[in-house]
Design a protein around this motif. Structure first.
Motif, short mmCIF file in Angstrom:
data_model
loop_
_atom_site.label_atom_id
_atom_site.label_comp_id
_atom_site.label_asym_id
_atom_site.label_seq_id
_atom_site.Cartn_x
_atom_site.Cartn_y
_atom_site.Cartn_z
N ASP A 12 -22.99 22.70 14.26
CA ASP A 12 -22.47 21.86 13.18
C ASP A 12 -22.06 20.47 13.64
OD1 ASP A 12 -22.91 23.75 11.24
OD2 ASP A 12 -20.91 24.64 11.41
N MET A 13 -22.80 19.91 14.58
CA MET A 13 -22.64 18.50 14.91
C MET A 13 -23.67 17.69 14.15
SD MET A 13 -21.85 18.25 19.01
CE MET A 13 -20.15 18.44 19.59
N THR A 14 -23.31 16.48 13.73
CA THR A 14 -24.20 15.60 12.98
C THR A 14 -25.24 15.00 13.92
OG1 THR A 14 -22.33 15.03 11.56
CG2 THR A 14 -24.29 13.65 11.39
N VAL A 15 -26.47 14.93 13.44
CA VAL A 15 -27.55 14.33 14.22
C VAL A 15 -28.07 13.11 13.46
CG1 VAL A 15 -29.82 14.70 15.26
CG2 VAL A 15 -28.17 16.59 15.13
N ILE A 16 -28.19 11.98 14.17
CA ILE A 16 -28.63 10.73 13.55
C ILE A 16 -29.72 10.09 14.42
CG2 ILE A 16 -26.33 10.35 12.57
CD1 ILE A 16 -25.88 8.20 14.72
N ASN A 17 -30.34 9.04 13.89
CA ASN A 17 -31.13 8.14 14.72
C ASN A 17 -30.83 6.72 14.26
OD1 ASN A 17 -32.64 7.75 12.39
ND2 ASN A 17 -34.56 8.48 13.25
N GLY A 18 -31.66 5.78 14.64
CA GLY A 18 -31.35 4.40 14.30
C GLY A 18 -31.44 4.08 12.83
N GLN A 19 -32.13 4.96 12.03
CA GLN A 19 -32.28 4.70 10.60
C GLN A 19 -31.24 5.41 9.76
OE1 GLN A 19 -35.20 5.12 12.68
NE2 GLN A 19 -34.92 2.90 12.60
N GLY A 20 -30.70 6.54 10.25
CA GLY A 20 -29.72 7.24 9.44
C GLY A 20 -29.62 8.72 9.76
N LEU A 21 -29.38 9.53 8.72
CA LEU A 21 -29.10 10.96 8.88
C LEU A 21 -30.38 11.73 9.19
CD1 LEU A 21 -27.00 13.29 8.63
CD2 LEU A 21 -27.66 13.45 6.22
N VAL A 22 -30.37 12.46 10.32
CA VAL A 22 -31.50 13.32 10.70
C VAL A 22 -31.22 14.76 10.28
CG1 VAL A 22 -32.78 14.29 12.65
CG2 VAL A 22 -32.20 11.85 12.62
N GLY A 23 -29.99 15.26 10.48
CA GLY A 23 -29.67 16.64 10.12
C GLY A 23 -28.40 17.10 10.83
N GLY A 30 -33.27 23.84 2.17
CA GLY A 30 -31.98 24.52 2.24
C GLY A 30 -30.84 23.64 2.73
N PHE A 31 -31.16 22.39 3.03
CA PHE A 31 -30.14 21.47 3.55
C PHE A 31 -29.27 20.94 2.41
CE2 PHE A 31 -28.61 17.25 4.61
CZ PHE A 31 -28.16 17.38 5.91
N SER A 32 -27.98 20.75 2.69
CA SER A 32 -27.07 20.18 1.69
C SER A 32 -25.98 19.40 2.40
CB SER A 32 -26.43 21.30 0.84
OG SER A 32 -25.55 20.74 -0.12
N ALA A 33 -25.64 18.23 1.85
CA ALA A 33 -24.60 17.39 2.43
C ALA A 33 -23.96 16.56 1.33
CB ALA A 33 -25.18 16.48 3.51
N GLY A 40 -18.97 12.85 4.38
CA GLY A 40 -18.16 13.32 5.50
C GLY A 40 -17.53 14.67 5.24
N SER A 41 -17.20 15.36 6.34
CA SER A 41 -16.58 16.68 6.28
C SER A 41 -15.26 16.66 7.03
CB SER A 41 -17.51 17.74 6.91
OG SER A 41 -18.80 17.68 6.36
N GLN A 42 -14.45 17.70 6.84
CA GLN A 42 -13.18 17.79 7.54
C GLN A 42 -13.43 17.85 9.05
OE1 GLN A 42 -10.77 21.09 6.34
NE2 GLN A 42 -8.96 20.40 7.45
N SER A 43 -12.74 17.00 9.80
CA SER A 43 -12.86 16.89 11.25
C SER A 43 -14.27 16.49 11.69
CB SER A 43 -12.46 18.21 11.94
OG SER A 43 -11.13 18.56 11.60
N GLY A 44 -15.08 15.95 10.75
CA GLY A 44 -16.41 15.47 11.10
C GLY A 44 -17.43 16.56 11.32
N ARG A 45 -17.14 17.80 10.87
CA ARG A 45 -18.09 18.91 11.03
C ARG A 45 -18.40 19.53 9.66
NH1 ARG A 45 -18.14 21.23 16.21
NH2 ARG A 45 -17.66 19.62 17.73
N PRO A 55 -18.65 10.80 8.31
CA PRO A 55 -18.84 9.94 7.15
C PRO A 55 -19.62 8.66 7.49
CG PRO A 55 -16.64 9.63 8.04
CD PRO A 55 -17.28 10.73 8.85
N GLY A 56 -20.20 8.08 6.44
CA GLY A 56 -20.78 6.74 6.56
C GLY A 56 -22.19 6.67 7.10
N VAL A 57 -22.86 7.79 7.39
CA VAL A 57 -24.23 7.74 7.93
C VAL A 57 -25.20 7.45 6.79
CG1 VAL A 57 -26.04 9.02 9.14
CG2 VAL A 57 -23.63 9.40 9.73
N PRO A 58 -26.09 6.46 6.95
CA PRO A 58 -27.05 6.16 5.88
C PRO A 58 -27.93 7.36 5.55
CG PRO A 58 -26.97 4.36 7.48
CD PRO A 58 -26.17 5.49 8.06
#
Length: 313
Positions: free
Chosen positions: A148-159, A178-181, A223-228, A232-235
């Motif tokens: 449950d860590m956020t994965v990003i790249n230079g463009q935004g949210l990966v998963g 099945g993804f939801s955010a 964003g989620s509680q404690s960032g998991r 927050p703020g990822v494109p």
């Protein structure tokens, strides 16, 4: 001829006469008394020699052609190898240049949001891991990663990370059905829930059915509680369609993700969330309206932690 004493004497005599004639011819040079006989013999044997040459020369030419062809073939093979090596070097240079740009973009995004990231590379994708839209990256629990860590790249949210091994991790892509955010509209702050659409656009259900939204509007993670599992703020993406649903309590919009999920290579796992919500700061500056100054540049990039923390499990 029978081998008798007389025949042997005759042979010796003929050899002696031949040597004598050769000696006279050499000493006489151009004025040799045998010159006329030599020219007569040349006149008789010349056509025979030319005929023989006509037969033999094509064979000799063929032999030379094969020899030259082998030499040219060897040179051609050498040039082909050199061209292949050059193309490989150019490809490596292009790949290195492309990866450098990806890293620069990742650090810019991480810096704008205040995220501390662990950079990793995609090493597998797709059906080998099931029917979900997932990728495998070359970092795991030995690198300090957890579920449950956020994965990003230079463009935004990966998963988000779903499975962790000592040296690898599996990431569920934001494109998976099945993804939801949680997501929030830029500017207005209207919130909703984004779900993956596979090869199609993401679908976002805004909680406010009367929310004002138009094509081109952009969204970031809520964003989620404690960032998991999400900081927050990822494109996330931009609106491409607003579905008409009069009388409904929610409003559905279709969103084109910023990330190209079929071209993932270098990604970043957010190991430390931002201290404050960056809100829309991670989004690139919007095109300035006529008569207005462009938005201020983003903050400097965050540092990437070491690859292998000591004492990792």
């Amino acid at each position: 001829m029978r081998d008798t004493r007389e025949s042997r004497l005759l042979l010796i005599l003929l050899v002696a006469v031949a040597f004598a004639l050769i000696t006279v011819d050499i000493k006489g040079g151009e004025d040799s008394p045998l010159g006329g006989a030599r020219r007569a013999a040349a006149g008789v044997l010349g056509p025979v020699e030319r005929g023989a040459a006509t037969v033999v020369d094509p064979v000799a030419d063929t032999v030379r052609a094969f020899r030259d062809a082998a030499t040219h073939s060897g040179r051609t093979d050498q040039l082909a190898r050199e061209n292949t090596e050059l193309r490989q070097k150019l490809a490596s240079s292009d790949a290195a240049g492309g990866r450098t740009k990806q890293l620069d973009d990742l650090l810019r995004t991480a810096g704008a949001g205040g995220y501390t990231v662990k950079a990793a590379q995609v090493i597998a994708i797709g059906p080998a891991q099931g029917f979900s839209w997932t990728i495998t990256i070359d970092a795991g629990s030995d690198d300090g990663l957890t579920r449950d860590m956020t994965v990003i790249n230079g463009q935004g949210l990966v998963g988000r990370i779903t499975t962790v091994a000592p040296t690898t991790s599996t990431v569920l892509l934001a494109s998976d059905p099945g993804f939801s955010a949680g997501a929030r509209l830029e500017g207005s702050g209207e919130i909703g829930f984004a779900s993956g659409g596979g090869t199609s656009a993401m679908k976002v259900s805004l909680l406010n059915g009367k929310a004002q939204v138009k094509e081109g509007d952009r969204l970031v993670t809520f964003g989620s509680q404690s960032g998991r599992p999400f900081v927050p703020g990822v494109p996330v993406g931009k609106v491409v369609q607003v579905e008409a649903n009069p009388g409904q309590l929610t409003k559905t919009i279709l969103v084109e993700p910023f990330v190209q999920f079929t071209r993932l290579d270098l990604i970043g796992v957010v190991v430390v969330p931002p201290r404050t919500d960056p809100r829309d700061a991670v989004l690139p500056p919007a095109p300035a309206a006529q008569g207005q100054a462009p938005a201020a540049p983003a903050a400097p990039a965050a540092a990437v932690p070491p690859a292998k923390p000591s004492g990792g499990n």
